[in-house]
Write a protein that holds these residues in place. Structure first.
Motif, PDB file in Angstrom:
ATOM      1  N   PHE A 183       0.827  -1.208   0.000  1.00 37.77           N
ATOM      2  CA  PHE A 183       0.000   0.000   0.000  1.00 37.77           C
ATOM      3  C   PHE A 183       0.863   1.260   0.000  1.00 37.77           C
ATOM      4  O   PHE A 183       0.512   2.251  -0.643  1.00 37.77           O
ATOM      5  N   LEU A 184       1.994   1.215   0.709  1.00 35.93           N
ATOM      6  CA  LEU A 184       2.877   2.377   0.706  1.00 35.93           C
ATOM      7  C   LEU A 184       3.474   2.588  -0.684  1.00 35.93           C
ATOM      8  O   LEU A 184       3.589   3.729  -1.150  1.00 35.93           O
ATOM      9  N   ALA A 185       3.811   1.497  -1.351  1.00 32.72           N
ATOM     10  CA  ALA A 185       4.307   1.616  -2.733  1.00 32.72           C
ATOM     11  C   ALA A 185       3.242   2.244  -3.618  1.00 32.72           C
ATOM     12  O   ALA A 185       3.531   3.132  -4.431  1.00 32.72           O
ATOM     13  N   ARG A 186       2.006   1.825  -3.462  1.00 29.40           N
ATOM     14  CA  ARG A 186       0.908   2.397  -4.255  1.00 29.40           C
ATOM     15  C   ARG A 186       0.723   3.879  -3.940  1.00 29.40           C
ATOM     16  O   ARG A 186       0.480   4.684  -4.831  1.00 29.40           O
ATOM     17  N   ALA A 187       0.887   4.238  -2.682  1.00 24.51           N
ATOM     18  CA  ALA A 187       0.732   5.646  -2.294  1.00 24.51           C
ATOM     19  C   ALA A 187       1.807   6.520  -2.923  1.00 24.51           C
ATOM     20  O   ALA A 187       1.555   7.692  -3.218  1.00 24.51           O
ATOM     21  N   THR A 188       2.971   5.972  -3.132  1.00 19.73           N
ATOM     22  CA  THR A 188       4.081   6.785  -3.643  1.00 19.73           C
ATOM     23  C   THR A 188       4.179   6.796  -5.159  1.00 19.73           C
ATOM     24  O   THR A 188       4.880   7.647  -5.718  1.00 19.73           O
ATOM     25  N   CYS A 189       3.487   5.923  -5.840  1.00 19.08           N
ATOM     26  CA  CYS A 189       3.662   5.830  -7.294  1.00 19.08           C
ATOM     27  C   CYS A 189       3.125   7.052  -8.036  1.00 19.08           C
ATOM     28  O   CYS A 189       3.547   7.318  -9.157  1.00 19.08           O
ATOM     29  N   CYS A 190       2.255   7.797  -7.441  1.00 19.30           N
ATOM     30  CA  CYS A 190       1.678   8.963  -8.117  1.00 19.30           C
ATOM     31  C   CYS A 190       1.994  10.267  -7.391  1.00 19.30           C
ATOM     32  O   CYS A 190       1.284  11.260  -7.547  1.00 19.30           O
ATOM     33  N   MET A 191       3.048  10.274  -6.597  1.00 22.23           N
ATOM     34  CA  MET A 191       3.398  11.487  -5.850  1.00 22.23           C
ATOM     35  C   MET A 191       3.955  12.547  -6.793  1.00 22.23           C
ATOM     36  O   MET A 191       4.581  12.217  -7.799  1.00 22.23           O
ATOM     37  N   PRO A 192       3.747  13.819  -6.463  1.00 21.81           N
ATOM     38  CA  PRO A 192       4.297  14.888  -7.302  1.00 21.81           C
ATOM     39  C   PRO A 192       5.820  14.911  -7.231  1.00 21.81           C
ATOM     40  O   PRO A 192       6.420  14.415  -6.280  1.00 21.81           O
TER      41      PRO A 192
END
Length: 142
Positions: free
Chosen positions: A124-133
């Motif tokens: 889930f943390l990987a998913r949270a970071t994949c679209c970070m600005p």
């Protein structure tokens, strides 16, 4: 809630240091009282304790990371990761500590659920970071 993750992670990391120190300096005597001269069991339990403290520390740092990421960009995926890390610490590390102190073998059957929580948290943390600005567009919130 963002700074709450950082605060919680710091508390859990400090607790991991304390529990690790107890495992290194005081646990052996306690286990020798329980197991007598069965040094194989004593050594196995000390290794269980070390594993619990290490995984608690790793995932406390993960919780701190959740807080830092959510400061940059609110994310439901990061929050889920934080809850999974917390659940994993309770189930994996907490039950390993309890197994060592209480000698209740059935607790070992529940420990893998904590490991699954850890894995889920990282996903889930990987998913949270994949679209970070990108960093140059980030503005910290107060």
């Amino acid at each position: 809630m963002n700074s709450h993750w950082i605060f919680l992670g710091c508390l859990l990391a400090g607790l991991a240091v304390g529990l690790g120190a107890f495992g290194a300096h005081g646990l052996g005597e306690r286990l020798e009282e329980i197991h007598g001269e069965d040094l194989d069991t004593v050594n196995k339990r000390i290794e269980n304790w070390k594993t619990a403290a290490a995984y608690q520390m790793y995932h406390s740092l993960g919780i701190i990371l959740v807080g830092m990421i959510t400061l940059l960009r609110p994310s439901k995926f990061a929050k889920i990761a934080g809850f999974l890390f917390l659940t994993g610490i309770c189930l994996f590390s907490g039950l390993l500590y309890a197994l060592v102190i209480l000698e209740k073998p059935f607790l070992g059957a529940i420990v893998p659920l904590g490991g699954l929580s850890f894995i889920g948290g990282w996903l889930f943390l990987a998913r949270a970071t994949c679209c970070m600005p990108r960093p140059e567009t980030v503005q910290l919130k107060d």
